[in-house]
Design a protein around this motif. Structure first.
Motif, PDB file in Angstrom:
ATOM      1  N   ALA A 132       2.872  14.021 -13.901  1.00  0.00           N
ATOM      2  CA  ALA A 132       1.917  14.562 -14.837  1.00  0.00           C
ATOM      3  C   ALA A 132       1.801  16.110 -14.743  1.00  0.00           C
ATOM      4  CB  ALA A 132       0.318  14.015 -14.599  1.00  0.00           C
ATOM      5  N   ALA A 133       1.916  16.557 -13.250  1.00  0.00           N
ATOM      6  CA  ALA A 133       1.930  18.040 -13.293  1.00  0.00           C
ATOM      7  C   ALA A 133       3.130  18.806 -13.974  1.00  0.00           C
ATOM      8  CB  ALA A 133       1.758  18.578 -11.511  1.00  0.00           C
ATOM      9  N   ARG A 134       4.350  18.219 -13.611  1.00  0.00           N
ATOM     10  CA  ARG A 134       5.387  18.932 -14.548  1.00  0.00           C
ATOM     11  C   ARG A 134       5.242  18.694 -15.888  1.00  0.00           C
ATOM     12  NH1 ARG A 134       9.423  22.055 -14.623  1.00  0.00           N
ATOM     13  NH2 ARG A 134      11.308  21.359 -15.214  1.00  0.00           N
ATOM     14  N   VAL A 135       4.644  17.507 -16.622  1.00  0.00           N
ATOM     15  CA  VAL A 135       4.316  17.416 -17.738  1.00  0.00           C
ATOM     16  C   VAL A 135       3.670  18.492 -18.577  1.00  0.00           C
ATOM     17  CG1 VAL A 135       3.415  16.159 -19.714  1.00  0.00           C
ATOM     18  CG2 VAL A 135       5.165  15.090 -17.995  1.00  0.00           C
ATOM     19  N   ASN A 192       0.854  -1.069   0.032  1.00  0.00           N
ATOM     20  CA  ASN A 192       0.192  -0.088  -0.024  1.00  0.00           C
ATOM     21  C   ASN A 192       0.923   1.103   0.184  1.00  0.00           C
ATOM     22  OD1 ASN A 192      -2.389  -1.527  -0.095  1.00  0.00           O
ATOM     23  ND2 ASN A 192      -2.494  -1.441   2.183  1.00  0.00           N
ATOM     24  N   ALA A 193       2.126   1.220   0.740  1.00  0.00           N
ATOM     25  CA  ALA A 193       2.750   2.481   0.755  1.00  0.00           C
ATOM     26  C   ALA A 193       3.434   2.780  -0.605  1.00  0.00           C
ATOM     27  CB  ALA A 193       4.041   2.222   1.809  1.00  0.00           C
ATOM     28  N   VAL A 194       4.034   1.549  -1.247  1.00  0.00           N
ATOM     29  CA  VAL A 194       4.538   1.723  -2.433  1.00  0.00           C
ATOM     30  C   VAL A 194       3.723   2.089  -3.427  1.00  0.00           C
ATOM     31  CG1 VAL A 194       5.392   0.250  -4.303  1.00  0.00           C
ATOM     32  CG2 VAL A 194       6.197  -0.009  -2.097  1.00  0.00           C
ATOM     33  N   ALA A 195       2.321   1.652  -3.138  1.00  0.00           N
ATOM     34  CA  ALA A 195       1.310   2.108  -4.451  1.00  0.00           C
ATOM     35  C   ALA A 195       1.276   3.921  -4.295  1.00  0.00           C
ATOM     36  CB  ALA A 195       0.153   1.500  -4.207  1.00  0.00           C
ATOM     37  N   ALA A 196       1.066   4.082  -3.066  1.00  0.00           N
ATOM     38  CA  ALA A 196       0.808   5.310  -2.807  1.00  0.00           C
ATOM     39  C   ALA A 196       1.895   6.508  -3.256  1.00  0.00           C
ATOM     40  CB  ALA A 196       0.566   5.658  -1.236  1.00  0.00           C
ATOM     41  N   ALA A 197       2.995   5.802  -2.838  1.00  0.00           N
ATOM     42  CA  ALA A 197       4.291   6.576  -3.464  1.00  0.00           C
ATOM     43  C   ALA A 197       4.148   6.725  -5.104  1.00  0.00           C
ATOM     44  CB  ALA A 197       5.691   6.052  -2.776  1.00  0.00           C
ATOM     45  N   HIS A 198       4.057   5.619  -5.545  1.00  0.00           N
ATOM     46  CA  HIS A 198       3.892   5.403  -7.074  1.00  0.00           C
ATOM     47  C   HIS A 198       2.931   6.430  -7.534  1.00  0.00           C
ATOM     48  CE1 HIS A 198       4.184   3.923 -10.839  1.00  0.00           C
ATOM     49  NE2 HIS A 198       2.696   3.672 -11.030  1.00  0.00           N
ATOM     50  N   MET A 199       1.648   6.499  -6.817  1.00  0.00           N
ATOM     51  CA  MET A 199       0.555   7.283  -7.321  1.00  0.00           C
ATOM     52  C   MET A 199       0.752   8.751  -7.199  1.00  0.00           C
ATOM     53  SD  MET A 199      -2.133   7.153  -8.804  1.00  0.00           S
ATOM     54  CE  MET A 199      -3.679   6.717  -8.597  1.00  0.00           C
ATOM     55  N   GLU A 200       1.653   9.185  -6.049  1.00  0.00           N
ATOM     56  CA  GLU A 200       2.110  10.487  -5.831  1.00  0.00           C
ATOM     57  C   GLU A 200       3.032  10.935  -7.044  1.00  0.00           C
ATOM     58  OE1 GLU A 200       4.942  12.500  -2.273  1.00  0.00           O
ATOM     59  OE2 GLU A 200       3.024  11.414  -1.556  1.00  0.00           O
ATOM     60  N   ALA A 201       4.049   9.952  -7.204  1.00  0.00           N
ATOM     61  CA  ALA A 201       5.190  10.361  -8.060  1.00  0.00           C
ATOM     62  C   ALA A 201       4.361  10.539  -9.601  1.00  0.00           C
ATOM     63  CB  ALA A 201       6.024   9.373  -8.298  1.00  0.00           C
ATOM     64  N   ALA A 202       3.456   9.692  -9.844  1.00  0.00           N
ATOM     65  CA  ALA A 202       2.854   9.904 -11.254  1.00  0.00           C
ATOM     66  C   ALA A 202       2.206  11.207 -11.326  1.00  0.00           C
ATOM     67  CB  ALA A 202       1.797   8.659 -11.377  1.00  0.00           C
ATOM     68  N   VAL A 203       1.466  11.651 -10.146  1.00  0.00           N
ATOM     69  CA  VAL A 203       0.441  13.012 -10.140  1.00  0.00           C
ATOM     70  C   VAL A 203       1.610  13.998 -10.353  1.00  0.00           C
ATOM     71  CG1 VAL A 203      -0.616  14.488  -8.657  1.00  0.00           C
ATOM     72  CG2 VAL A 203      -1.329  12.269  -8.855  1.00  0.00           C
ATOM     73  N   ALA A 204       2.734  14.141  -9.730  1.00  0.00           N
ATOM     74  CA  ALA A 204       3.770  14.805  -9.668  1.00  0.00           C
ATOM     75  C   ALA A 204       4.284  15.056 -11.119  1.00  0.00           C
ATOM     76  CB  ALA A 204       4.920  14.705  -8.799  1.00  0.00           C
ATOM     77  N   ALA A 255       2.804  23.771 -21.354  1.00  0.00           N
ATOM     78  CA  ALA A 255       2.300  25.092 -21.384  1.00  0.00           C
ATOM     79  C   ALA A 255       3.726  25.925 -21.781  1.00  0.00           C
ATOM     80  CB  ALA A 255       1.442  25.568 -19.989  1.00  0.00           C
ATOM     81  N   GLU A 256       4.596  25.730 -21.097  1.00  0.00           N
ATOM     82  CA  GLU A 256       5.920  26.549 -21.395  1.00  0.00           C
ATOM     83  C   GLU A 256       6.250  26.480 -22.616  1.00  0.00           C
ATOM     84  OE1 GLU A 256      10.434  27.009 -19.572  1.00  0.00           O
ATOM     85  OE2 GLU A 256       8.909  25.729 -18.387  1.00  0.00           O
ATOM     86  N   LEU A 257       6.223  25.315 -23.321  1.00  0.00           N
ATOM     87  CA  LEU A 257       6.103  25.102 -24.713  1.00  0.00           C
ATOM     88  C   LEU A 257       5.443  25.914 -25.613  1.00  0.00           C
ATOM     89  CD1 LEU A 257       8.217  23.779 -26.798  1.00  0.00           C
ATOM     90  CD2 LEU A 257       6.375  21.506 -26.573  1.00  0.00           C
ATOM     91  N   ALA A 258       4.247  25.791 -25.181  1.00  0.00           N
ATOM     92  CA  ALA A 258       3.098  26.483 -26.115  1.00  0.00           C
ATOM     93  C   ALA A 258       3.526  27.905 -26.077  1.00  0.00           C
ATOM     94  CB  ALA A 258       1.722  26.015 -25.589  1.00  0.00           C
ATOM     95  N   ASP A 259       3.864  28.407 -25.062  1.00  0.00           N
ATOM     96  CA  ASP A 259       4.152  29.878 -24.868  1.00  0.00           C
ATOM     97  C   ASP A 259       5.326  30.412 -25.705  1.00  0.00           C
ATOM     98  OD1 ASP A 259       1.951  30.309 -22.976  1.00  0.00           O
ATOM     99  OD2 ASP A 259       3.431  30.276 -21.356  1.00  0.00           O
ATOM    100  N   ALA A 260       6.414  29.329 -25.558  1.00  0.00           N
ATOM    101  CA  ALA A 260       7.589  29.467 -26.537  1.00  0.00           C
ATOM    102  C   ALA A 260       7.314  29.495 -28.005  1.00  0.00           C
ATOM    103  CB  ALA A 260       8.728  28.396 -26.096  1.00  0.00           C
TER     104      ALA A 260
END
Length: 95
Positions: free
Chosen positions: A45-48, A31-43, A53-58
């Motif tokens: 996705a946010a970075r992407v 469960n801890a690994v799954a939660a960490a994996h999900m948190e990393a995936a969300v991070a 958005a930065e690429l579109a502005d450029a």
């Protein structure tokens, strides 16, 4: 032989408790690994999304710069042609 039976049952109970604890710990680790994996995936996705958005502005800024350069080239070409025409008119007046 009653002690033997008690020892046998006690050993089985201890093994059962040990296996139950191991299973419980494995479940909590999963469960801890799954939660960490999900948190990393969300991070990620946010970075992407931020990078997209930065690429579109450029790209928009680049497109704007290209349009400005094309407009400047058109204006310079027209000014040069006006100068050439004025020079030709001056040459015609001199003759």
């Amino acid at each position: 032989d009653a002690k033997g039976v008690v020892r046998k049952h006690l050993r089985r109970w201890r093994n059962w408790c040990r296996h139950t604890m191991v299973a419980r710990h494995e479940c909590s680790r999963e469960n801890a690994v799954a939660a960490a994996h999900m948190e990393a995936a969300v991070a990620v996705a946010a970075r992407v999304a931020a990078l997209e958005a930065e690429l579109a502005d450029a790209r928009g800024a680049l497109r704007s710069a290209h349009e400005q350069r094309a407009e400047l080239e058109r204006n310079m070409r027209q000014a040069f042609m006006r100068g050439v025409c004025a020079l030709n008119m001056e040459a015609m007046n001199v003759m």
